[in-house]
Write a protein that holds these residues in place. Structure first.
Motif, PDB file in Angstrom:
ATOM      1  N   THR A   1      44.448  36.335  33.531  1.00  0.00           N
ATOM      2  CA  THR A   1      43.305  37.156  32.957  1.00  0.00           C
ATOM      3  C   THR A   1      42.975  38.071  33.973  1.00  0.00           C
ATOM      4  N   PRO A   2      43.098  39.573  33.629  1.00  0.00           N
ATOM      5  CA  PRO A   2      42.544  40.558  34.524  1.00  0.00           C
ATOM      6  C   PRO A   2      40.975  40.609  34.797  1.00  0.00           C
ATOM      7  N   HIS A   3      40.635  41.116  36.027  1.00  0.00           N
ATOM      8  CA  HIS A   3      39.172  41.022  36.428  1.00  0.00           C
ATOM      9  C   HIS A   3      39.239  42.262  37.393  1.00  0.00           C
ATOM     10  N   MET A   4      38.287  43.034  36.974  1.00  0.00           N
ATOM     11  CA  MET A   4      37.944  44.219  37.969  1.00  0.00           C
ATOM     12  C   MET A   4      36.547  43.667  38.514  1.00  0.00           C
ATOM     13  N   LEU A   5      36.502  43.483  39.802  1.00  0.00           N
ATOM     14  CA  LEU A   5      35.259  42.958  40.422  1.00  0.00           C
ATOM     15  C   LEU A   5      34.957  44.403  41.405  1.00  0.00           C
ATOM     16  N   THR A   6      33.778  44.102  41.882  1.00  0.00           N
ATOM     17  CA  THR A   6      32.866  45.071  42.618  1.00  0.00           C
ATOM     18  C   THR A   6      32.137  44.514  43.511  1.00  0.00           C
ATOM     19  N   GLY A   7      32.196  45.014  44.871  1.00  0.00           N
ATOM     20  CA  GLY A   7      31.410  44.250  45.707  1.00  0.00           C
ATOM     21  C   GLY A   7      30.989  45.278  46.961  1.00  0.00           C
ATOM     22  N   GLU A   8      30.070  44.899  47.519  1.00  0.00           N
ATOM     23  CA  GLU A   8      29.531  45.655  48.753  1.00  0.00           C
ATOM     24  C   GLU A   8      29.254  44.841  49.781  1.00  0.00           C
TER      25      GLU A   8
END
Length: 564
Positions: free
Chosen positions: A466-473
């Motif tokens: 399953t595709p996931h677009m994750l964002t983190g800093e």
């Protein structure tokens, strides 16, 4: 059951040489080498060499650097006689090489031998007769005086025939056959009679060959015998003392080395110890033993594999894989502790310093052997050998804890499948375990951005397809990627991180980066992840995901299920 040997065999009595000097001496210069591969070695073959093989062997011996080569027993057969003639008439003998021919102390054989060497620039005529008590009493039925007369008569005939052949420089070699079983005072008496009959001088020396025709005692006894002769022979300044050790007790190399310390000037033997019964002394081993002690032997074994293949072709004899210096496995370590020591030794060895690599008495490169086979892996191997192959074959320098971890993977494979595992197979296991780990998390791409002093990442991955677009800093790309994964419920900690460039380069000619990351799950254990890419940040993120996938078999599996 073996019987009591004391009732059947008698120990050889020590030589009364209380002030022996040889134990305190070292070999500092090479001897005169004489190859008997084409005579003694050829006699010992199931199928003697034909003319083509003898010629090939002769040229190989010349190429190695032998200046004296015993080429035949020309009175023994037309084949032997013909080979001597072909060398002379075909102009195959280099100017600085002296051929040697062997004959028994019998008139008709001596005359036939001289016929064979007509036209040679120089030749050694080697004559022998047995001198031991057993032969005198039981074989010949001759007295000591008759044995001496046999030797002297043969030498006088050789001298006469040599004078009739002024175009050839003839050197006399005499062997009291079974010297080591002959009473020393009688051996000296025969040898002195021979040198007197020849008229030996410092300008016209006689070679006195003192053979261990059959090894019957420890090599120190032979050294004592040689030193006694060296000190007691008449006309010593007109004599070259030659050794011809056989290997019946397995100590021919030691006998040759101690004999040289005892005063000998010359060694006769064969490549790789070929010869009658258990063989002649192995000249390759004696020469390279000197080499490892800082003494150049004057023989060239810089391409020992080529010499070995020629030997095997010409003799049809195999060289044992554990044969000193040349065997296929002599520079190979399977043992884990050996591999670890060799790996560290190679790392510490400096080009300008004396050779000091554990378990390797000679640099394999000096005999034309590559380092490829120095370390090979089987079920007995350890992390050091595996790490060495990964570094030398694939340019991957693993952290120590990763070495330990991956060695467990290889050990499991060898325990299951048995046998040796190649460097290529090890790479396959490494790739399968650390690189090709696309389940359950698969890396697709990432994009970095900056917000003030903060590093941000948009991470595109699949979790169980399953595709996931994750964002983190975070404070850097790796920290940002960890936070991005946490947003998907994947909680991990980075325990250690290393990055290295890989050698050799990638297929496109550019250096590749290799990242090693040791990670721990929230409730699971620790493991390494590995990533490779032309970009170090990409390699690092791949290493992070590799570690996650390797943890997935444990507690992390449940965490990933929840995230999906």
């Amino acid at each position: 059951m073996m019987q009591n040997p004391a009732a059947k065999y008698q120990a050889f009595a020590p030589i009364p040489l209380a002030d022996r000097q040889w134990p305190s001496r070292t070999i500092t210069t090479p001897p005169v080498w004489m190859s008997t591969d084409l005579r003694d070695g050829n006699q010992a073959l199931f199928e003697p060499m034909n003319g083509e093989k003898k010629m090939r062997m002769f040229k190989t011996l010349c190429g190695i650097g032998f200046k004296e080569i015993e080429i035949a027993f020309p009175s023994a057969s037309e084949t032997e006689f013909g080979f001597v003639r072909s060398l002379i008439e075909g102009g195959h003998i280099p100017d600085d090489v002296t051929i040697e021919v062997l004959t028994q102390a019998r008139e008709n054989l001596i005359r036939r031998t001289f016929e064979s060497i007509k036209g040679a620039r120089q030749a050694i005529v080697h004559v022998y007769n047995a001198t031991s008590k057993t032969f005198r009493d039981n074989v010949f039925g001759m007295s000591k005086a008759e044995v001496i007369a046999m030797a002297v008569d043969a030498v006088k005939l050789i001298k006469s025939l040599a004078e009739q052949m002024p175009e050839t420089k003839v050197t006399l070699e005499y062997s009291p056959e079974l010297f080591t079983a002959t009473e020393l005072d009688f051996a000296k008496e025969v040898c002195d009679a021979v040198t007197a009959a020849w008229g030996a001088t410092p300008e016209r020396k006689v070679i006195l060959n003192l053979p261990t025709t059959v090894e019957i005692a420890t090599p120190n006894i032979y050294a004592d015998q040689i030193e006694w002769m060296h000190r007691n022979l008449e006309r010593r300044d007109s004599v070259i003392i030659s050794l011809h050790p056989h290997n019946d007790r397995g100590t021919a190399v030691a006998a040759a080395e101690l004999g040289l310390m005892a005063g000998a000037d010359r060694v006769e033997g064969c490549l790789f110890g070929n010869g009658e019964r258990t063989g002649n002394v192995d000249l390759v081993t004696v020469a390279l033993n000197m080499y490892t002690q800082g003494v150049h032997p004057g023989l060239d074994f810089s391409d020992i594999n080529a010499v070995a293949r020629t030997f095997e072709y010409c003799t049809q004899l195999p060289i044992h894989p554990r044969h000193p210096y040349v065997g296929d496995l002599v520079f190979t370590a399977f043992s884990g502790s050996h591999q670890d020591a060799i790996k560290k030794g190679f790392a510490a060895q400096k080009a300008a310093e004396q050779w000091s690599v554990p378990y390797l008495p000679v640099d394999p490169a000096d005999v034309g052997r590559s380092y490829d086979s120095v370390i090979r892996v089987n079920s007995q191997s350890g992390k050091g050998g595996i790490a060495y192959l990964m570094e030398t074959e694939h340019g991957v320098v693993m952290p120590r804890r990763l070495q330990v971890e991956f060695s467990g993977v290889v050990q499991q494979h060898t325990d299951t499948h048995g046998g040796e595992v190649s460097a290529e197979a090890i790479w396959g296991l490494f790739a399968q375990s650390y690189i090709d780990t696309a389940t359950p998390v698969r890396y697709r791409e990432h994009h970095l951005y900056e917000r003030g002093n903060i590093q941000g990442i948009r991470l595109n991955i699949d979790i169980d397809g399953t595709p996931h677009m994750l964002t983190g800093e975070g404070n850097g790309p790796i920290n940002a990627a960890v936070h991005a994964l946490q947003s998907a419920g994947i909680s991990i900690q980075v325990r250690s991180y290393e990055e290295r460039s890989m050698v050799p380069m990638g297929e496109d000619g550019n250096a590749r980066a290799c990242a090693f990351m040791e990670i721990a799950g929230k409730q699971s254990g620790e493991c390494y992840g590995v990533g490779m890419d032309g970009n170090i940040v990409t390699a690092s993120i791949k290493a992070l995901i590799s570690g996650i996938n390797r943890l997935s078999a444990g507690q992390m599996r449940g965490e990933l299920d929840q995230a999906a």
